[in-house]
Scaffold this motif. Structure first.
Motif, PDB file in Angstrom:
ATOM      1  N   ILE C 149      33.765  45.777  28.171  1.00  0.00           N
ATOM      2  CA  ILE C 149      34.140  44.673  29.077  1.00  0.00           C
ATOM      3  C   ILE C 149      34.907  43.605  28.288  1.00  0.00           C
ATOM      4  CG2 ILE C 149      33.202  42.726  30.406  1.00  0.00           C
ATOM      5  CD1 ILE C 149      31.023  44.603  31.458  1.00  0.00           C
TER       6      ILE C 149
ATOM      7  N   VAL E  98      32.901  36.330  30.138  1.00  0.00           N
ATOM      8  CA  VAL E  98      32.579  37.430  29.222  1.00  0.00           C
ATOM      9  C   VAL E  98      31.652  37.017  28.074  1.00  0.00           C
ATOM     10  CG1 VAL E  98      33.524  39.185  27.669  1.00  0.00           C
ATOM     11  CG2 VAL E  98      34.677  38.666  29.833  1.00  0.00           C
TER      12      VAL E  98
ATOM     13  N   ALA F  83      29.994  50.517  34.717  1.00  0.00           N
ATOM     14  CA  ALA F  83      30.221  49.104  34.408  1.00  0.00           C
ATOM     15  C   ALA F  83      30.630  48.347  35.674  1.00  0.00           C
ATOM     16  CB  ALA F  83      31.297  48.979  33.338  1.00  0.00           C
ATOM     17  N   LEU F  86      32.490  45.154  35.338  1.00  0.00           N
ATOM     18  CA  LEU F  86      33.915  45.283  35.018  1.00  0.00           C
ATOM     19  C   LEU F  86      34.705  45.493  36.311  1.00  0.00           C
ATOM     20  CD1 LEU F  86      36.186  45.439  32.924  1.00  0.00           C
ATOM     21  CD2 LEU F  86      35.680  47.867  32.623  1.00  0.00           C
TER      22      LEU F  86
END
Lengths: 179, 179, 179, 179, 179, 179
Positions: C149, E98, F83, F86
């Motif tokens: 990510i 993030v 994910a 993401l």
């Protein structure tokens, strides 16, 4: 000769310049300006374009076949449905202009290309074509492997390992190694 | 010879293997296992490491100086304060292992390296060092320019233009061109 | 132990240094120079090369198997027909030299490698090997996903998406996720 | 017109084709083969090359100046001492062939180029030239900034940040922003 | 606190969430749970999300300063004249989204970032910022050097050498090494 | 509407803003302006920001479907097992933030993206999605081919050839060309 034919799908708009001049001359024109056949701008335009095409395209097509062989021809063939002009440019610029230059022998040129494509690591199909091309112009399999090993220094081991896999595929296809 | 000295800043932990074996022999050890001096693992470790250093490092250092000349030495020198082991590896692997290999002449190796670095386009200082190295091992300025022009085909015109600027700087420094 | 055997295809030219020294000692040579067997330069050369191979190759091979497991072994195996020396270098430099270094724990090393390969985006096979390696050395699946990510920030979303696809394949193969 | 002159340093070997044909015709040659002036291969060669140069080079040079302005001219100028043929190719292929194509307006072409160079991240000088070019062909500063912001998605934030720095330099030089 | 101020040039549209809850309270709600309008989960969710939104920028800004320190602030500052929204996004996505995630500690995150930027080799300014950031979050200079040495394996020696030069500049600036 | 549903695997925490305003009204506020709590600009701002937050995902999801169509949805779907965050970020940042910006029309945005992905050469799946997206937002097949041809200039012929292969696959799938 069959080998020298231009590929299907590349629209040949070229015009044989010598025959054109011949025709012009055959009109008996004494001066360009007084001659109808030549006063037409479009024709002159066609002439220059023909000259252009004739030279670079033909020279490039021969060079491409000399160096890349069938693999090169397939690249051009694959473009005919999608971007024939990109096919034409691929013949004219890389092969008609660059590979036709003097100042560096063709074997050295292929050494440079295999090195660059192995190092860039994002052009696997082209790398295979040029590993084949390197063999075609006199590189030994061992020399190609040496270039690939050397790329581990400049582009890292993954780039070298993936280039070795490409070489393995080409060498195997050619019967150089048995896998 | 002055030229063959190892660079300042590379911590030489090497141990002259012959003198070590000499010492071992001078202990009069008849077998390795019965001899205290050699039963120590650390000493054996030192021995292998010395052997290692001796061979690859020395060969690499000579090769580096032969190919890259002063420019190569400066690269290693610049690492002494920050990552001397990277300096050592740069000598041992690229030069001690790879450039010392047979199977591809050193001029072809530099053609491959200049091509790769020009194509990658993110290693300008190394490209300059290897343009110089290419000259050192027998490439003409013209051949280097040909490699760079060819890279416009594989990596694009910006890569070729920036490589040409690097070549211009090196050629000018060497008095090959006047700018 | 079966697990520690060197791979087929890597030509082992190494020479057990201890047995060599043993032999030397068994000659009863009191000094190296006075002993014929050792005065031969080629033998000394062989010795240093043996020491070199012994140490770096063996250490690297163990490290490769410890970190990458079978996936690493397959990489070396695949090189035996095409570039066995590249296989040997892959063992010696990355694993024998770099991963064997102190100063950074192996889990952090794999975090660095997964990040780099995901960011570079042109080494998918190696990325898969190292996602597996990261799991082997103690990274959780979640930590690997976090690294991926994060790469969307530095290398863009396509790089992160393609790395996520690689992770999905590895996690699925290992039964970590069901797809 | 001063603006249309070809750059110093590019060896113009071109030959005005119309005047050549004129000359040929003025010889009163009735057929090309029977005419000495044309039976010379070298002259024919010169003719085709002239035609080639004339067309693509002249068209490219005008296009380069129209799009890139002085910045483009400086790129070619900088090549004259090192690789004038690369300068010629830069004019002929990118500008004479590609930018002169129909099928995509020149503003869209510059959007594509700014995006590509920002994403590649290793061609800062060319990125600056094309940010200027984008302004020249009708992109607003805001549109250029939007392209750059968008590249954070595809190539990551560092690429976008470095492209923004390039835009800042160009906009400042042009007086679009005051820094 | 002075250190927490938002940068000049970034339009602050944020609102102190506590004052919003205060407003809610001013409606006569004595407690969030006793108030119908707010006892609704969706509303609470909404509130949280508002906070979150607020939060992305604020959280990102704090995270940026915590990790990158002044170097990060300068990056945002440099964008104010050219692309302030890119500055805002740089705060919101990389740092607000993030780096604020759980699942990977911040030291490991910087290891990943230094590795990626060193390997990519085209983001020198960002590499320097993150070498500094790595030091800020607990990486030792030695660990950073180890990451860089390791990148020689994956991205090649030029990438590692250029990253070492970046580290040298940062370490020298911080007085970690004397050059 | 079926088309607007959020994908499985993406946790929907969104809240209908109108119901929130409804709640506000239920406090007895007859008009937003006559109500102290809401007449505060900051509160309205806050409300907008909540909406906005809500909005990033919702706006991004709509934008993704509008631009990329099913291909975009499949990208998000493929992430749900590995994910999902993401996937959420891919919706929120590229589409909710960037593609939703004013200042550059969406057709120009896709020209930029196709150019960038073709030039980078390591994101083939994303390139295909965006060639499709370019068609969706009004680019002609010819315009896409022009962008790809142009990339031969900036990223080299291999990048252009591989992008042409991607375009061929997409155009064929859509029935634009018959292969």
């Amino acid at each position: 000769m069959e080998n020298d034919e231009t590929p299907v799908g590349i629209k040949r708009r070229d015009f044989i310049i010598s025959s054109f001049i011949l025709s012009a001359a055959s009109f008996g024109c004494l001066s360009l300006t007084s001659c109808q056949a030549f006063s037409d701008w479009a024709v002159a335009e066609e002439l220059t374009m023909s000259a252009d095409r004739n030279d670079r395209f033909e020279r490039g097509w021969k060079k491409l076949k000399e160096i890349d062989g069938d693999a090169g021809e397939k690249v051009i063939e694959a473009l005919k449905d999608i971007a024939p002009d990109l096919g034409r440019y691929t013949i004219e610029y890389p092969f008609g202009d660059v590979y036709s230059r003097e100042g560096l022998d063709v074997k050295s040129r292929e050494i440079a290309t295999v090195a660059a494509l192995a190092a860039m690591g994002n052009a696997q199909p082209q790398l295979k074509v040029h590993i084949g091309a390197a063999l075609n112009v006199g590189c030994s399999a061992q020399e190609i492997v040496e270039i690939i090993i050397q790329m581990s220094v400049y582009a890292g081991f993954p780039a070298a390992l993936n280039a070795a896999a490409a070489a393995k595929a080409v060498f195997s296809e050619r019967g150089i190694i048995n896998v």
